[in-house]
Design an enzyme around this catalytic site. Structure first.
Site, PDB file in Angstrom:
ATOM      1  N   HIS A  22       3.209   3.458  -9.160  1.00 34.90           N
ATOM      2  CA  HIS A  22       3.286   1.672  -9.134  1.00 34.90           C
ATOM      3  C   HIS A  22       3.580   1.578 -10.003  1.00 34.90           C
ATOM      4  O   HIS A  22       5.048   0.182  -9.584  1.00 34.90           O
ATOM      5  CB  HIS A  22       2.315   1.844 -10.366  1.00 34.90           C
ATOM      6  CG  HIS A  22       0.493   2.095  -9.244  1.00 34.90           C
ATOM      7  ND1 HIS A  22       0.461   2.230  -7.998  1.00 34.90           N
ATOM      8  CD2 HIS A  22      -0.701   3.006 -10.226  1.00 34.90           C
ATOM      9  CE1 HIS A  22      -0.491   2.291  -7.332  1.00 34.90           C
ATOM     10  NE2 HIS A  22      -1.247   2.510  -8.316  1.00 34.90           N
ATOM     11  N   SER A  81      -6.666  -5.942  -6.728  1.00 32.77           N
ATOM     12  CA  SER A  81      -7.865  -6.080  -6.035  1.00 32.77           C
ATOM     13  C   SER A  81      -8.749  -6.261  -6.433  1.00 32.77           C
ATOM     14  O   SER A  81      -9.351  -5.272  -7.675  1.00 32.77           O
ATOM     15  CB  SER A  81      -8.316  -5.265  -4.194  1.00 32.77           C
ATOM     16  OG  SER A  81      -8.297  -4.931  -4.856  1.00 32.77           O
ATOM     17  N   TRP A 108       2.981   7.709  -1.571  1.00 33.01           N
ATOM     18  CA  TRP A 108       4.068   8.528  -2.055  1.00 33.01           C
ATOM     19  C   TRP A 108       4.545   9.246  -3.273  1.00 33.01           C
ATOM     20  O   TRP A 108       5.766   9.984  -3.633  1.00 33.01           O
ATOM     21  CB  TRP A 108       5.321   6.903  -2.086  1.00 33.01           C
ATOM     22  CG  TRP A 108       6.953   6.927  -2.345  1.00 33.01           C
ATOM     23  CD1 TRP A 108       7.404   7.324  -1.742  1.00 33.01           C
ATOM     24  CD2 TRP A 108       7.634   6.776  -3.532  1.00 33.01           C
ATOM     25  NE1 TRP A 108       8.165   7.411  -2.258  1.00 33.01           N
ATOM     26  CE2 TRP A 108       8.446   7.241  -3.517  1.00 33.01           C
ATOM     27  CE3 TRP A 108       6.712   6.595  -5.170  1.00 33.01           C
ATOM     28  CZ2 TRP A 108       9.717   6.332  -4.689  1.00 33.01           C
ATOM     29  CZ3 TRP A 108       7.368   6.814  -6.203  1.00 33.01           C
ATOM     30  CH2 TRP A 108       9.132   6.682  -5.737  1.00 33.01           C
ATOM     31  N   TRP A 138     -11.257  -1.718  -9.564  1.00 33.91           N
ATOM     32  CA  TRP A 138     -11.404  -1.929 -10.957  1.00 33.91           C
ATOM     33  C   TRP A 138     -12.174  -0.041 -10.626  1.00 33.91           C
ATOM     34  O   TRP A 138     -12.816   0.488 -11.626  1.00 33.91           O
ATOM     35  CB  TRP A 138     -12.658  -2.518 -11.509  1.00 33.91           C
ATOM     36  CG  TRP A 138     -12.088  -4.658 -11.841  1.00 33.91           C
ATOM     37  CD1 TRP A 138     -12.013  -4.933 -10.816  1.00 33.91           C
ATOM     38  CD2 TRP A 138     -10.735  -4.301 -12.770  1.00 33.91           C
ATOM     39  NE1 TRP A 138     -11.042  -6.517 -11.671  1.00 33.91           N
ATOM     40  CE2 TRP A 138     -10.829  -5.913 -12.826  1.00 33.91           C
ATOM     41  CE3 TRP A 138     -10.432  -3.816 -14.260  1.00 33.91           C
ATOM     42  CZ2 TRP A 138      -9.949  -6.414 -13.855  1.00 33.91           C
ATOM     43  CZ3 TRP A 138      -9.804  -4.019 -14.979  1.00 33.91           C
ATOM     44  CH2 TRP A 138      -9.913  -5.877 -14.604  1.00 33.91           C
ATOM     45  N   SER A 175      -8.059  -5.720   4.095  1.00 31.79           N
ATOM     46  CA  SER A 175      -8.817  -5.332   2.851  1.00 31.79           C
ATOM     47  C   SER A 175      -9.224  -6.634   1.289  1.00 31.79           C
ATOM     48  O   SER A 175      -8.890  -6.314   1.040  1.00 31.79           O
ATOM     49  CB  SER A 175      -8.288  -4.431   1.662  1.00 31.79           C
ATOM     50  OG  SER A 175      -7.231  -3.325   2.604  1.00 31.79           O
ATOM     51  N   LEU A 203      11.626 -19.393  -4.854  1.00 31.03           N
ATOM     52  CA  LEU A 203      10.962 -18.906  -3.835  1.00 31.03           C
ATOM     53  C   LEU A 203       9.730 -18.782  -5.038  1.00 31.03           C
ATOM     54  O   LEU A 203      10.112 -18.797  -6.450  1.00 31.03           O
ATOM     55  CB  LEU A 203      11.885 -17.487  -4.071  1.00 31.03           C
ATOM     56  CG  LEU A 203      10.452 -16.694  -3.795  1.00 31.03           C
ATOM     57  CD1 LEU A 203       9.872 -16.726  -1.903  1.00 31.03           C
ATOM     58  CD2 LEU A 203      10.921 -14.932  -3.821  1.00 31.03           C
ATOM     59  N   ASP A 244       0.723  -1.414  -0.221  1.00 33.50           N
ATOM     60  CA  ASP A 244      -0.132  -0.570  -0.339  1.00 33.50           C
ATOM     61  C   ASP A 244       0.820   1.271  -0.081  1.00 33.50           C
ATOM     62  O   ASP A 244       1.787   0.792   0.418  1.00 33.50           O
ATOM     63  CB  ASP A 244      -0.969  -0.296   0.541  1.00 33.50           C
ATOM     64  CG  ASP A 244      -1.834   0.926   0.980  1.00 33.50           C
ATOM     65  OD1 ASP A 244      -2.539   1.550   0.077  1.00 33.50           O
ATOM     66  OD2 ASP A 244      -2.661   1.128   2.331  1.00 33.50           O
TER      67      ASP A 244
HETATM   68  C1  FPP Z   1      -1.473  -0.179  -3.231  1.00 32.56           C
HETATM   69  O1  FPP Z   1      -0.839   1.575  -3.503  1.00 32.56           O
HETATM   70  C2  FPP Z   1      -1.234  -0.446  -4.661  1.00 32.56           C
HETATM   71  C3  FPP Z   1      -1.781  -0.974  -5.627  1.00 32.56           C
HETATM   72  C4  FPP Z   1      -3.243  -1.099  -5.421  1.00 32.56           C
HETATM   73  C5  FPP Z   1      -1.121  -1.589  -6.820  1.00 32.56           C
HETATM   74  C6  FPP Z   1      -0.068  -1.954  -6.579  1.00 32.56           C
HETATM   75  C7  FPP Z   1       0.690  -2.606  -7.983  1.00 32.56           C
HETATM   76  C8  FPP Z   1       1.807  -2.754  -7.959  1.00 32.56           C
HETATM   77  C9  FPP Z   1       3.023  -2.349  -6.565  1.00 32.56           C
HETATM   78  C10 FPP Z   1       2.777  -3.001  -9.397  1.00 32.56           C
HETATM   79  C11 FPP Z   1       3.431  -4.632  -9.102  1.00 32.56           C
HETATM   80  C12 FPP Z   1       2.526  -5.118  -9.895  1.00 32.56           C
HETATM   81  C13 FPP Z   1       3.790  -6.158 -10.838  1.00 32.56           C
HETATM   82  C14 FPP Z   1       3.546  -7.054 -11.653  1.00 32.56           C
HETATM   83  C15 FPP Z   1       4.645  -6.917 -10.053  1.00 32.56           C
HETATM   84  P1  FPP Z   1      -2.415   2.652  -3.471  1.00 32.56           P
HETATM   85  O2  FPP Z   1      -2.614   3.199  -4.824  1.00 32.56           O
HETATM   86  O3  FPP Z   1      -3.015   2.166  -3.187  1.00 32.56           O
HETATM   87  O4  FPP Z   1      -1.484   4.175  -3.056  1.00 32.56           O
HETATM   88  P2  FPP Z   1      -2.890   4.860  -1.677  1.00 32.56           P
HETATM   89  O5  FPP Z   1      -3.145   4.395  -0.915  1.00 32.56           O
HETATM   90  O6  FPP Z   1      -1.448   5.719  -1.245  1.00 32.56           O
HETATM   91  O7  FPP Z   1      -3.273   5.468  -2.796  1.00 32.56           O
END
Ligand code: FPP
Length: 234
Positions: free
Chosen positions: A29, A57, A17, A61, A187, A123, A12
């Protein structure tokens, strides 16, 4: 000392960030995806056998179309950069979630990563895409009910047998669940699998979750008193 065989992470804080650095959420991301590699290597070195990462998740969407599209394209970028290294390190890739609902190109990249690494024994790196735990349990219950109706399963089954209907079939239970970025929520993540997991919530956003922070979490986990509902040994 507890051994962490299965570590699960809720990644998260990518958006916050990025915003704090004056960048678009998508930059968060991208940095987050790069950090999946960094932390997978560190987890492997720390002796973790299964690392399950929440990438997207069933609820994600609801985000702006641009952001969803960007996340859907990330697996291609990620595996193009790192797949060869993962193969060389012996990592086995697993993707869990309802993959049929993903764009075909995203699904193809994910299936390809699983296929190319299926003989690896290092792993197990499990990426959850379009994953929701309540849906997972519901789908498992439906599949089990169908098997009962068709005479393929007995009405009287154990928890272990039911686990074969979950998307995490064959994986051990989660030992430690870490959520980054200070939120204190699960979540809809691995609800069955975390029944006896230890939980850690850290303030760092996912892109700034370093191997040092991981090792600190693992150290704290190792000193936890895990009783699995039993009585403390004194
Ligand atoms: C949560 O941060 C993050 C996500 C919903 C997306 C996570 C996806 C990645 C780290 C990419 C991974 C992908 C691959 C293929 C390895 P947020 O966007 O909810 O952050 P916020 O709470 O600060 O808005």
């Amino acid at each position: 000392m507890n051994k962490c065989r299965h570590l699960a992470i809720i990644m998260d804080g990518n958006g916050r960030w990025a915003k704090a650095q004056g960048k678009p959420r998508t930059a968060g991301h991208l940095a987050g995806a790069d950090n999946v590699r960094t932390i997978a290597i560190a987890a492997d070195q720390a002796g973790v056998e299964y690392l399950t990462m929440y990438a997207f998740s069933t609820e994600n969407w609801k985000r702006a179309a641009d952001e969803v599209n960007y996340i859907m394209k990330l697996p291609a970028v990620f595996f193009k950069k790192y797949m060869q290294e993962f193969i060389d390190r012996g990592f086995r890739m697993w993707i869990i979630g309802e993959l049929d609902a993903l764009p075909a190109a995203t699904r193809d990249v994910l299936m390809d990563a699983m296929e190319k690494s299926k003989t690896n024994t290092g792993l197990n790196l499990i990426i959850c895409m379009n994953y929701g735990s309540q849906r997972e349990i519901l789908l498992a219950a439906k599949a089990y009910a169908k098997d009962v109706l068709e005479g393929k399963a007995d009405l009287d089954i154990t928890e272990e047998q039911f686990e074969d209907y979950l998307m995490t079939k064959g994986f051990p239970p989660v030992d430690l669940l870490i959520r980054t970025s200070g939120e204190l929520r699960i979540s809809n993540y691995l609800l069955w699998q975390i029944a006896y997991a230890e939980l850690e919530f850290v303030p760092e956003a996912w892109p700034e979750f370093t191997p040092e922070v991981l090792n600190r979490c693992l150290e704290e986990y190792q000193n936890r008193d895990r009783r699995f509902g039993g009585v403390k040994n004194v």
